[in-house]
Design an enzyme around this catalytic site. Structure first.
Site, PDB file in Angstrom:
ATOM      1  N   SER A 149       2.356  -1.704  -3.306  1.00 15.91           N
ATOM      2  CA  SER A 149       2.241  -3.139  -2.983  1.00 15.91           C
ATOM      3  C   SER A 149       0.834  -3.698  -3.133  1.00 15.91           C
ATOM      4  CB  SER A 149       2.749  -3.388  -1.566  1.00 15.91           C
ATOM      5  OG  SER A 149       2.040  -2.586  -0.636  1.00 15.91           O
TER       6      SER A 149
ATOM      7  N   LYS B 219       1.225 -10.284  -2.515  1.00 15.29           N
ATOM      8  CA  LYS B 219       1.234 -11.522  -1.710  1.00 15.29           C
ATOM      9  C   LYS B 219       1.194 -12.779  -2.581  1.00 15.29           C
ATOM     10  CE  LYS B 219       1.237  -9.594   2.443  1.00 15.29           C
ATOM     11  NZ  LYS B 219       2.347  -9.753   3.373  1.00 15.29           N
TER      12      LYS B 219
ATOM     13  N   GLU C 169      -1.194 -17.955   8.307  1.00 13.83           N
ATOM     14  CA  GLU C 169      -1.689 -16.969   9.259  1.00 13.83           C
ATOM     15  C   GLU C 169      -2.144 -15.757   8.458  1.00 13.83           C
ATOM     16  OE1 GLU C 169       1.399 -17.139   8.293  1.00 13.83           O
ATOM     17  OE2 GLU C 169       1.736 -15.044   7.749  1.00 13.83           O
TER      18      GLU C 169
HETATM   19  C1  LIG Z   1      -0.943  -4.436   0.226  1.00 19.58           C
HETATM   20  C2  LIG Z   1       0.000  -4.808   1.331  1.00 19.58           C
HETATM   21  N1  LIG Z   1       1.199  -4.216   1.377  1.00 19.58           N
HETATM   22  C3  LIG Z   1       2.086  -4.510   2.342  1.00 19.58           C
HETATM   23  C4  LIG Z   1       1.792  -5.430   3.350  1.00 19.58           C
HETATM   24  C5  LIG Z   1       2.805  -5.682   4.402  1.00 19.58           C
HETATM   25  O1  LIG Z   1       3.473  -6.902   4.260  1.00 19.58           O
HETATM   26  P1  LIG Z   1       4.984  -6.971   3.806  1.00 19.58           P
HETATM   27  O2  LIG Z   1       5.752  -6.022   4.664  1.00 19.58           O
HETATM   28  O3  LIG Z   1       5.363  -8.386   4.056  1.00 19.58           O
HETATM   29  O4  LIG Z   1       5.063  -6.599   2.374  1.00 19.58           O
HETATM   30  C6  LIG Z   1       0.545  -6.091   3.340  1.00 19.58           C
HETATM   31  C7  LIG Z   1       0.195  -7.081   4.363  1.00 19.58           C
HETATM   32  O5  LIG Z   1      -0.900  -7.549   4.502  1.00 19.58           O
HETATM   33  C8  LIG Z   1      -0.375  -5.774   2.294  1.00 19.58           C
HETATM   34  O6  LIG Z   1      -1.585  -6.354   2.237  1.00 19.58           O
END
Ligand SMILES: Cc1ncc(COP(=O)(O)O)c(C=O)c1O
Length: 388
Positions: free
Chosen positions: A372, A88, A110
């Site tokens: 992620s 993020k 948000e």
């Molecule tokens: C670690 C992590 N991965 C994925 C996501 C999903 O978001 P996005 O699809 O925008 O990557 C989030 C959302 O809070 C997250 O905290």
């Protein structure tokens, strides 16, 4: 995955479905982003902060033990090692610098699980900006620690009591604030969703994931690319950033994993929400339905418009993992590799585990997974689930 142009359309998806009062703000933002992204000095400043503060480049890790168990070569792109524990930050540092360039001193955001709120509060503290984060009352109860974290970072967390009191209502409230405060405020949206230019701009700020990963894989694989690239999808920003490095430049198959209880691509219907036309979970009457997932970060009833387009083109495949598979994947990665993944990222691992040795992921193939985020935030929840 290029520039969608002034209409912000990805095929039949995307666009800018906002009230008249927000149109000038979206147009101003698009112009500012276009100019900044073409300015080498802006890019150099962002890269410098991502390196010295954000911890980039994040490494690619070879999963020796998991690969041996599954019969496929598993590589992880380690966004869990970025500052604040997820991808993020890439986006919020980009938007924070852009807001400063536009002369705005206040960031609003948000948040659902709190990860994007924490990242925005972090960027605001670093850049010396005021910060207000909108969060549904239900999520505030579920994510107490992240609320406190945002407050420690100097942000104000405003509870949202309307609708289902979760993420989609927090987006509505942030948009309402923006209409009234656009002179001094930038709305720092957290994924590749919302009205143009957000889906495109956020993907560009996350592109660094895919570009780094492709170069790192080529080094590891003697100039070759991975056969399959996998990422989890809530709104779709970590997947979009990862896919941006591979979709046009390689023949790698791209797999995006949604939460089974929030699978907009496999169970959704095309509609308009939060300023974009995309795939949404809705009733036959057009009422937006609640998404459900063990991971709060995937609890969004839609998906970014570029994903809807990539799915329609067949360039990426959209699949889902259920809560049970995700909890198993969380434990499996912990025990084989010593890494606790975020429950969101565990969806991508779950797909790899379920599909290793099938036509989608044949024995001997190489798969790159976007990890992620890190799972520290989820440990108490996983404990409660495993002990129940
Ligand atoms: C670690 C992590 N991965 C994925 C996501 C999903 O978001 P996005 O699809 O925008 O990557 C989030 C959302 O809070 C997250 O905290």
């Amino acid at each position: 995955m290029g520039d969608p142009g002034p209409t912000g359309r990805f095929g039949q998806f995307g666009g800018r479905f906002v009230p008249e009062s927000l149109m000038p703000a979206c147009i101003e933002l698009e112009a500012a982003f276009r100019a900044a992204w073409a300015d080498q000095a802006f890019r150099a400043e962002l890269s410098g902060i991502l390196r010295s503060y954000g911890g980039r480049p994040t490494p690619v890790t070879e999963c020796g033990r998991l690969s041996a168990e599954l019969g496929v070569r598993v590589l992880l792109k380690r966004e869990d090692l970025a500052h604040t524990g997820s991808h993020k930050l890439n986006n919020v540092l980009g938007q924070g610098l852009l807001a400063q360039r536009m002369g705005k001193g206040r960031l609003i955001a948000e948040t659902g699980a709190g990860q994007h709120g924490v990242a925005t509060a972090t960027a605001a503290a670093l850049l010396g900006m005021d910060c207000v984060v909108y969060m549904g009352e239900v999520d505030i109860r579920r994510q107490e620690l992240n609320v406190f974290r945002m407050e420690l970072l100097g942000a104000e967390v405003r509870p949202v009591g309307s609708g289902s009191r979760t993420l989609k209502d927090a987006v509505n409230e942030a948009l309402r604030d923006w209409v009234a405060s656009v002179g001094d405020t930038h709305y720092c949206l957290g994924s590749v969703m919302g009205p143009h230019p957000y889906p495109w701009m956020v993907r560009e700020f996350q592109r660094v994931i895919g570009e780094e990963a492709r170069a790192q894989c080529r080094e590891l694989l003697g100039g070759a690319d991975p056969d399959v690239v996998v990422a989890c999808v809530g709104g779709g920003s970590n997947a979009a950033g990862m896919f941006a490095g591979f979709a046009d430049a390689t023949g790698a198959s791209l797999v995006a994993v949604e939460a089974a209880g929030g699978a907009a691509m496999t169970t959704g219907i095309t509609g308009v929400l939060h300023g974009m036309r995309s795939a949404l979970i809705q009733s036959e009457e057009g009422q937006i339905l609640e998404a459900h997932s063990v991971s709060a970060g995937l609890d969004y009833p839609g998906i970014g418009p570029e994903h809807a387009h990539l799915g329609e083109l067949g360039r990426a495949r959209y699949v889902s993992a259920d809560d049970h598979e995700v909890i198993d994947a969380f434990q499996r990665l912990a025990r084989t590799e010593g890494i606790l993944p975020a429950l969101e990222s565990a969806h991508a691992i779950a797909w790899v585990i379920a599909n290793a040795g099938t036509a989608g992921l044949p024995v001997g193939s190489t798969v790159l997974v976007n990890l992620s985020g890190r799972g520290d935030k989820d440990v108490a929840q996983v404990r409660d689930i495993l002990r129940a």
